[in-house]
Write a protein that holds these residues in place. Structure first.
Motif: not given
Length: 311
Positions: A71-75, A173-179, A294-300
């Motif tokens: 869901k975080e990536a979708a947001l 950031e890749y690690n997301r916590f929207s709240k 550090t991997k810089k992978r796309p979020i989605y």
């Protein structure tokens, strides 16, 4: 224009109901709406339903991920695609009552200094008691150990001005916590309370363990306290071991009472071993976060998107 971001995961039953209710609100508000449905790797007919809706209504757009990114990536994807002056995030199961948008928009119109109107549940009627207990505990603990304050019962459902959305997108950031991100970026926010509403169709994909894992991720993303706890525990254990060594030496020299018995030794070994494993686990969680960043992978990754309508 108001952009409505709607993450979807296996929601073929709920989407038509959500769309019908939102259309009633759109007519009452007399505003231009832009629907942004994000298909987060659904395994049912969600994508087919979205295709049909997009072909019938020019206001409906969708993105379909190559797999389930969460869901975080979708947001985040929805916020990037949104073009509206006002942007809202909503759950498709109608646990975020669409009619609240009318009052939220009125609050923004009446106060030029207000950047966002959020929503918060005043109760958790219909939820399992253990989930409600841990949810309340999470908010209390999070607000004690974190630099950001998250309102108890706060939902992702909120109506934001464009400059706040732009600020959120700066946090890539890749690690997301929207709240936590909504709170961290600041901006003037007021919360609209409402009674809990049960979902209209389908089943939630959020199990107790998924919610627990999500809560732990939120704490780690916005607090260094777990690292400090690990350090303090290590230091206190060291002091305790010095104290016990002194006691053993004193008893041996004064009373001639050598230390006997393997049970006490085993207990000490297990205690220290468990403490070490726990602190290593805490450190490992933070290291894993750094590793993923550090991997810089796309979020989605997008596999399919609705065709843009020609004007």
């Amino acid at each position: 224009m108001i952009s409505v971001i709607v993450p979807c995961f296996n929601e073929e039953e709920a989407i038509p109901i959500f769309y019908q209710e939102m259309e009633k609100v759109r007519q009452e508000m007399a505003e231009d709406f832009e629907y942004l449905f994000i298909n987060d790797g659904s395994k049912d007919r969600t994508l087919e339903v979205l295709r049909d809706l997009a072909s019938q209504d020019e206001a409906v757009q969708y993105l379909s991920f190559s797999r389930n990114f969460g869901k975080e990536a979708a947001l985040y994807a929805g916020l990037k695609e949104a073009k509206g002056d006002l942007v809202t995030v909503m759950d498709v199961d109608l646990q975020d009552p669409p009619e609240l948008l009318i009052e939220m928009k009125a609050m923004l119109d009446s106060d030029a200094d207000l950047d966002c109107v959020g929503t918060r549940r005043v109760n958790r009627v219909g939820e399992p008691p253990i989930r409600s207990f841990f949810a309340t505990l999470f908010y209390k603990l999070m607000n004690r150990i974190s630099q950001v304050e998250i309102v108890d019962g706060a939902r992702d459902f909120r109506l934001m001005r464009r400059h706040m959305v732009d600020g959120i997108l700066e946090v890539s950031e890749y690690n997301r916590f929207s709240k936590g991100i909504f709170a961290w970026v600041g901006f003037e926010t007021k919360y609209l309370p409402y009674e809990n509403v049960e979902r209209v169709a389908g089943e939630t994909s959020w199990s107790f363990w998924k919610l627990l894992s999500y809560s732990i991720e939120g704490m780690i993303n916005f607090s260094e306290v777990p690292l400090n706890v690990a350090s303090y525990l290590g230091f206190l254990t060291f002091l305790f071991s010095l104290l016990m060594m002194g006691v053993i030496v004193f008893k041996t020299l004064v009373f001639g009472d050598p230390t006997i018995g393997w049970p006490s030794t085993i207990c000490i070994i297990l205690f220290l071993g468990g403490l070490q494993l726990m602190t290593i686990g805490i450190l490992g969680k933070y290291v894993s976060k750094v590793f993923l960043e550090t991997k810089k992978r796309p979020i989605y990754l997008v596999k399919e998107r609705s065709k843009k309508k020609e004007s």
